[in-house]
Design a protein around this motif. Structure first.
Motif, mmCIF file in Angstrom:
data_model
loop_
_atom_site.group_PDB
_atom_site.id
_atom_site.type_symbol
_atom_site.label_atom_id
_atom_site.label_comp_id
_atom_site.label_asym_id
_atom_site.label_seq_id
_atom_site.Cartn_x
_atom_site.Cartn_y
_atom_site.Cartn_z
ATOM 1 N N GLY A 1 117.747 21.829 3.376
ATOM 2 C CA GLY A 1 118.790 21.526 2.381
ATOM 3 C C GLY A 1 118.709 20.144 1.753
ATOM 4 O O GLY A 1 119.699 19.644 1.218
ATOM 5 N N ILE A 2 117.510 19.532 1.788
ATOM 6 C CA ILE A 2 117.391 18.160 1.258
ATOM 7 C C ILE A 2 117.059 18.192 -0.238
ATOM 8 O O ILE A 2 115.975 18.598 -0.641
ATOM 9 C CB ILE A 2 116.326 17.373 2.043
ATOM 10 N N ARG A 3 118.029 17.788 -1.044
ATOM 11 C CA ARG A 3 117.873 17.790 -2.506
ATOM 12 C C ARG A 3 117.603 16.376 -2.996
ATOM 13 O O ARG A 3 118.270 15.437 -2.577
ATOM 14 C CB ARG A 3 119.157 18.310 -3.168
ATOM 15 N N ALA B 1 110.723 10.127 -4.597
ATOM 16 C CA ALA B 1 112.022 10.716 -4.916
ATOM 17 C C ALA B 1 113.145 10.105 -4.083
ATOM 18 O O ALA B 1 112.930 9.592 -2.988
ATOM 19 C CB ALA B 1 111.962 12.221 -4.687
ATOM 20 N N ARG B 2 114.334 10.174 -4.627
ATOM 21 C CA ARG B 2 115.538 9.689 -3.986
ATOM 22 C C ARG B 2 116.334 10.894 -3.489
ATOM 23 O O ARG B 2 116.454 11.885 -4.220
ATOM 24 C CB ARG B 2 116.364 8.996 -5.059
ATOM 25 N N ILE B 3 116.855 10.831 -2.299
ATOM 26 C CA ILE B 3 117.668 11.946 -1.804
ATOM 27 C C ILE B 3 119.021 11.910 -2.513
ATOM 28 O O ILE B 3 119.669 10.865 -2.564
ATOM 29 C CB ILE B 3 117.860 11.857 -0.278
ATOM 30 N N GLN C 1 110.191 14.749 2.744
ATOM 31 C CA GLN C 1 110.172 15.699 1.632
ATOM 32 C C GLN C 1 111.518 16.329 1.341
ATOM 33 O O GLN C 1 112.408 16.371 2.182
ATOM 34 C CB GLN C 1 109.189 16.815 1.950
ATOM 35 N N GLY C 2 111.627 16.818 0.122
ATOM 36 C CA GLY C 2 112.804 17.567 -0.286
ATOM 37 C C GLY C 2 112.416 18.431 -1.467
ATOM 38 O O GLY C 2 111.229 18.650 -1.701
ATOM 39 N N ILE C 3 113.434 18.933 -2.188
ATOM 40 C CA ILE C 3 113.129 19.618 -3.448
ATOM 41 C C ILE C 3 114.049 19.081 -4.525
ATOM 42 O O ILE C 3 115.159 18.634 -4.252
ATOM 43 C CB ILE C 3 113.320 21.155 -3.397
ATOM 44 N N GLU D 1 111.128 22.217 -7.237
ATOM 45 C CA GLU D 1 109.799 21.657 -6.984
ATOM 46 C C GLU D 1 109.845 20.769 -5.731
ATOM 47 O O GLU D 1 110.824 20.055 -5.509
ATOM 48 C CB GLU D 1 109.373 20.773 -8.163
ATOM 49 N N VAL D 2 108.748 20.783 -4.990
ATOM 50 C CA VAL D 2 108.669 19.927 -3.802
ATOM 51 C C VAL D 2 108.510 18.466 -4.239
ATOM 52 O O VAL D 2 107.750 18.166 -5.160
ATOM 53 C CB VAL D 2 107.455 20.315 -2.920
#
Ligand code: ADP
Ligand code: ASP
Ligand code: MG
Length: 401
Positions: A100-102, A110-112, A136-138, A143-144
């Motif tokens: 569930g990490i966006r 990337a920034r959460i 990692q997140g999406i 997209e990863v």
């Protein structure tokens, strides 16, 4: 208790080490805790994948880099889950997406933005140990994305914050945060506690024991981090709010950043807007400029120098191309490093910086650039003196005592 544990690359660097981690996790489970375990890729794996990409392209697409690099953490997460299951401990591995990490869309950095904790909670309720692939997140498009080097620390802190975990333990190959990198100065002393503020400076200035963004987020969310070793038992170092006891310490640590390069522009036309133009070009290429010095103008021109991360030097060169005409010549020096002293006590004491400079002078180390803030003094010097500078400064501020 709900504990988030994070194991770094060295800790999961071989199958035996993954087994060692599985045993540690199992022990924490036996003590009655719910566990979310974040893992890094095996040590060296992320660098290997980057080299693979560079075999084909000097500037691979960042979207593809994220597809590639996120795979390293996925391997260790599933192996750890398999090892735990085999030991009789129900476990499930999740990718960043499944956890569930966006994030935003800044591929490779990337920034959460948010975490939907439902999927993890459901698994915890089923009595499983949840293993999350770090780093990692999406993004919104599905997209990863990855979170920048060392980003598994950030995954762990963000999860601890979102899940309101009782503890966030970050395991590496050192048993805590030291006054400086113990690999450079064996007399470095382990700190029992350090404030978010100081830790943030140290990690931003090169102490990779914790990723700087993870410290920033921990401070923001009030997550108490404990840095520990996965190879031994010990209390580790607590990273938390500043307290009175800490304020007595003038200098708490020294950091060395070898990932530095200097750019010097000579005979820059001295007119309003020139700096704005140069630095806008660099910003457009996503180059992070750090220290900047500009000389007083003589005969209508001036010299401008600044530092950038070595890994961004290629992009800096690109940014400055096509801008010639407004400066005489440009040169690039990769053989520099930045050594910094950090301490909240500097806020209220004078003479700390002077001591750093005189220590460098006494050791015949030339300082090329200086920058200071309330709680740090940074100096750019020749890379070959970097480790010597750390040691003599460590001694000068009596950090081993
Ligand atoms: P992991 O792979 O587990 O994330 P890292 O290699 O990123 O671990 O971080 C641990 C390393 O950080 C140590 O091996 C040590 O050499 C280095 N380090 C740099 N500065 C410090 C410091 N002040 N205290 C402890 N370790 C430090
Ligand atoms: N594997 C990633 C890296 O090497 C993330 C991490 O280890 O935290 O940067
Ligand atoms: Mg790390």
């Amino acid at each position: 208790m709900l504990i988030v544990q994070k194991y770094g690359g060295t800790s999961v660097g071989s199958l035996e080490r993954i087994e060692n981690v599985a045993k540690r996790v199992a022990k924490a489970r036996d003590e009655g805790n719910d566990l979310v375990v974040v893992v890094s890729a095996m040590s060296g794996e992320t660098n290997k994948l980057i080299d693979y990409a560079h075999h084909f392209s000097k500037t691979p697409s960042k979207r593809e880099m994220d597809m590639l690099l996120s795979s390293g953490e996925r391997v260790t997460a599933s192996l750890l889950a398999i090892a735990l299951e085999e030991m009789g401990y129900p476990a499930i591995a999740m990718t960043g997406r499944q956890a569930g990490i966006r994030t935003d869309d800044t591929h490779t950095y990337a920034r959460i933005e948010s975490i939907d904790t439902e999927p993890i909670r459901r698994q915890l309720e089923k009595g499983r140990i949840v293993i999350v692939a770090g780093f990692q997140g999406i993004n919104e498009q599905g997209e990863v994305t990855t979170l920048g080097r060392g980003g598994s620390d950030l995954s762990a802190v963000a999860l601890a914050g979102a899940l309101h975990a009782d503890a966030c333990e970050i395991y590496s190959d050192v048993d805590g945060v030291y006054t400086t990198d113990p690999r450079i100065e064996p007399r470095a002393r382990k700190l029992d506690r350090i404030s978010y503020e100081e830790m943030l400076e140290l990690s931003s200035l090169g102490a990779k024991v914790l990723q700087n963004r993870s410290v920033e987020l921990a401070k923001k969310m009030g997550v108490k981090i404990i840095a520990k070793s996965s190879f031994s038992d010990g209390p580790g170092t607590i990273i938390t709010e500043e307290n009175e006891q800490m304020e007595e310490v003038l200098v708490s640590g020294i950091a060395l950043d070898k990932n530095q390069a200097r750019v010097s522009l000579r005979d820059v036309v001295d007119r309003p807007g020139i700096a704005a133009e140069i630095f806008q070009r660099l910003a457009d290429e996503q180059v992070n400029v750090d220290m900047i010095i500009q000389n007083a103008s003589r005969e209508g021109t001036t010299n401008l120098g600044f530092t950038v991360p070595q890994s961004e030097l290629e992009r800096a060169k690109e940014a400055l191309e096509g801008f010639s005409g407004d400066y005489g010549e440009v040169d690039y020096d990769e053989n520099v490093c930045k050594v910094s002293i950090v301490g909240v006590g500097m806020k209220s004491h004078s003479g700390i910086a002077a001591k750093a400079f005189s220590t460098m002078a006494a050791n015949n180390i030339n300082i090329e650039m200086i920058s200071t803030s309330e709680i740090k003094v940074s100096m750019v010097i020749d890379e070959k003196y970097g480790e010597l500078a750390v040691r003599v400064l460590h001694e000068a501020y009596e950090l081993d005592k």
